[in-house]
Design an enzyme around this catalytic site. Structure first.
Site, PDB file in Angstrom:
ATOM      1  N   ASP A 238      -3.208   4.355   2.802  1.00 15.63           N
ATOM      2  CA  ASP A 238      -3.624   4.730   4.302  1.00 15.63           C
ATOM      3  C   ASP A 238      -3.445   6.167   4.525  1.00 15.63           C
ATOM      4  O   ASP A 238      -2.162   6.870   4.077  1.00 15.63           O
ATOM      5  CB  ASP A 238      -2.694   3.860   4.992  1.00 15.63           C
ATOM      6  CG  ASP A 238      -3.078   2.500   5.283  1.00 15.63           C
ATOM      7  OD1 ASP A 238      -4.561   2.451   4.857  1.00 15.63           O
ATOM      8  OD2 ASP A 238      -2.468   1.484   5.712  1.00 15.63           O
TER       9      ASP A 238
ATOM     10  N   ASP B  57       0.885  -1.143  -0.137  1.00 15.39           N
ATOM     11  CA  ASP B  57       0.189   0.088  -0.060  1.00 15.39           C
ATOM     12  C   ASP B  57       0.990   1.204   0.122  1.00 15.39           C
ATOM     13  O   ASP B  57       2.152   1.163  -0.168  1.00 15.39           O
ATOM     14  CB  ASP B  57      -0.768  -0.101   1.327  1.00 15.39           C
ATOM     15  CG  ASP B  57      -0.151   0.037   2.509  1.00 15.39           C
ATOM     16  OD1 ASP B  57       0.925   0.271   2.655  1.00 15.39           O
ATOM     17  OD2 ASP B  57      -0.755   0.438   3.487  1.00 15.39           O
TER      18      ASP B  57
ATOM     19  N   ASP C 112       1.390   4.692   2.492  1.00 16.57           N
ATOM     20  CA  ASP C 112       1.023   5.342   3.603  1.00 16.57           C
ATOM     21  C   ASP C 112       1.445   6.794   3.752  1.00 16.57           C
ATOM     22  O   ASP C 112       2.577   7.246   3.297  1.00 16.57           O
ATOM     23  CB  ASP C 112       1.636   4.491   4.709  1.00 16.57           C
ATOM     24  CG  ASP C 112       1.454   3.092   4.691  1.00 16.57           C
ATOM     25  OD1 ASP C 112       0.389   2.615   5.077  1.00 16.57           O
ATOM     26  OD2 ASP C 112       2.635   2.347   4.328  1.00 16.57           O
TER      27      ASP C 112
END
Ligand code: CTP
Ligand code: MN
Ligand code: MN
Length: 501
Positions: A425, A332, A334
């Site tokens: 995120d 992902d 962040d």
């Protein structure tokens, strides 16, 4: 006419006329050929010479820096002793040479000058005739936050196996065993040389017992039987598949497995109740399974900054997680967001998320509001920052209009898709908590865990991504930078690229 004597001498000189001048006369490097090989040694020699370093072919008392790859301290000393017929001695009128891992060499090459020798570069030191093994130095650093753990290291065959065993233990619900394997893998990641025997591992923290047996098997047979069994185990493969779905943890995966789920389509066929997060995770499974590249992460960053800046122009937005540790890919992207003015950050995440959603840039998102539990009362794993967990629709390259390419995502057939799903995120922290949030969200997960374990066990302080607390005196200890937090804990600063524990 050059006198014959001088001509001969010149012809015999090891440095040919194209050798660039020596820029750092105080440094004389000797590269240990053992395990490095002649070809690589030759390559490294000319690389260093081009950059103005003096590299000698034969070991002598003039050598100041002995550089070796995949050798232990004693390996190097005995190799030189065999080659020269005499031991490497503690200097009488000069300092004894540094016995170094190749990391000192590579760092110096990228710096374009000799970098200062630090403990982590050194394989050991000659002190008044007594040799001090690097292995000893490592056994005194049981916490990952006291060591440097680079992204690439010398023992990946072994660490991959140990990490797989750790994962399998977690799948079986045994956190303690899982942590034991993970810690052992982490210790080996910070070793500056390749293990040659299980014997060498016996003094290392967390590397005894079961782990030592695994190390021995891999060094002797190249594979570990237990790991090979796991690779073909239906349960392991299935748990790996299910836990890789966004929103599915070990407990859920285990419940599903016990209920007979074996593949993704079983979830629908068996009418398994899914959370909205899991539904989105399954819908975008193929995209999310594909690692996010650094290039993609940078493009995501561009969109995220653009969206946030529409509402507050001077926010500090930092890419954290694996990419801050120098990883080239991740699961992902962040981000940590802050601003000195508390008012400025209030509501900014929601506004930016709503805006991105309205532009079709978000395939899924859920926001966790800021927790009001006093930070030091929270469990060390709980993070109370306002956080948005999202699936971002990253427009494909080349994108002329960017945003419009991703609009109405659900109306576009997969083949004609102009975007790809990426997990993102977004975390908001207040300005005074920012250094703690930055430290907490940079990872790795094990590094964070070890940092918190160190704080409590060794300093009786509670550390989390909100602050550092002395619970006895019921007070918090402020810090304005990551460096200051390490200093407050009595630790040497560990830069992000060395937090890959
Ligand atoms: N983190 C956290 N609270 C969460 C999720 C993550 O504090 N609810 C922290 C983790 O402890 C970790 C960091 O955020 O230190 C990044 O987590 P994650 O994205 O899961 O891992 P990465 O190290 O970035 O690995 P990857 O590159 O695979 O994303
Ligand atoms: Mn990450
Ligand atoms: Mn993350």
């Amino acid at each position: 006419m050059i006198p014959l004597k001088r001509r001969k001498k010149e012809a015999a000189a090891p440095s040919d006329p194209v050798t660039p001048p020596v820029l750092f006369p105080e440094v004389c490097i000797f590269l240990v050929e053992r395990r490095m090989g002649a070809a690589r040694r030759g390559f490294l020699t000319s690389l260093a010479q081009k950059k103005g370093f003096s590299v000698v072919q034969e070991y002598s008392g003039a050598v100041t820096h002995v550089v070796s790859e995949q050798n232990s301290f004693t390996d190097v000393l005995s190799w030189i002793e065999r080659k020269t017929g005499k031991p490497v001695e503690n200097g009488k009128d000069k300092e004894s040479p540094h016995i170094l891992d190749v990391s000192w060499f590579t760092e110096s090459m990228s710096a374009g000058k000799p970098v200062p020798v630090e403990t982590r570069h050194s394989l050991g030191t000659l002190q008044s005739g007594v040799s001090k093994e690097k292995d000893e130095l490592f056994t005194v650093a049981p916490y990952a936050c006291q060591r440097h753990t680079p992204l690439t290291h010398h023992n990946s065959g072994i660490t991959d196996a140990l990490e797989m065993l750790g994962k399998a233990a977690a799948f079986q619900g045994s956190e303690v065993r899982s942590l034991a394997f993970t810690r052992a893998a982490s210790v080996l990641k910070s070793l500056p040389f390749k293990l040659q025997s299980a014997e060498e591992a016996k003094n290392l923290y967390f590397c005894g017992g079961h782990c030592q047996a695994v190390i021995q098997e891999i060094l002797e047979d190249g594979v570990c039987h237990e790991v090979e069994v796991l690779k073909i185990s239906e349960q392991y493969k299935c748990m790996e598949l299910l836990t890789s779905i966004f929103g599915v943890g070990v407990r859920t995966a285990e419940r599903w497995y016990k209920g007979g789920v074996r593949k993704l389509s079983d979830l629908e066929d068996m009418n398994i109740k899914l959370t909205p997060e899991q539904k989105a995770g399954i819908e975008h499974y193929t995209d999310l399974k594909q690692p996010v590249s650094l290039e993609e992460a940078k493009r995501v960053e561009h969109f995220i900054k653009d969206a946030l800046n529409r509402f507050v122009s001077d926010l500090t937005i930092t890419m954290t997680g694996g990419f801050r540790r120098g990883k080239q890919q991740g699961h992902d992207v962040d981000f940590l967001i802050t601003h000195p003015d508390e008012e400025a950050i209030r509501g900014v995440l929601k506004k930016a998320v709503d805006w991105m959603d309205s532009k079709g840039l978000l395939l899924y998102h859920h926001t966790k509001v800021r927790s009001h539990t006093p930070a030091h009362r929270r469990s060390t794993h709980m993070d109370g920052h306002e956080t948005c967990y999202a699936i971002f629709a990253l427009p494909n390259l080349p994108s002329d209009s960017g945003v419009s390419g991703a609009a109405h995502v659900d109306l576009i057939s997969p083949a004609a898709r102009t975007w790809r799903a990426v997990r993102v995120d977004l975390v908001v922290s207040s300005y005074d908590e920012y250094p703690f949030a930055l430290l907490g969200w940079t990872g790795s997960k094990l590094f964070e865990r070890e940092l918190r374990r160190f704080s409590w066990n060794e300093k009786k302080l509670t550390l989390n991504s909100h602050g550092l607390y002395n619970t006895e005196k019921n007070c918090s200890i402020p810090a304005t930078s990551e460096e200051e937090i390490f200093a407050l804990l009595g630790l040497q600063y560990v830069p992000p690229p060395y937090r890959n524990a």
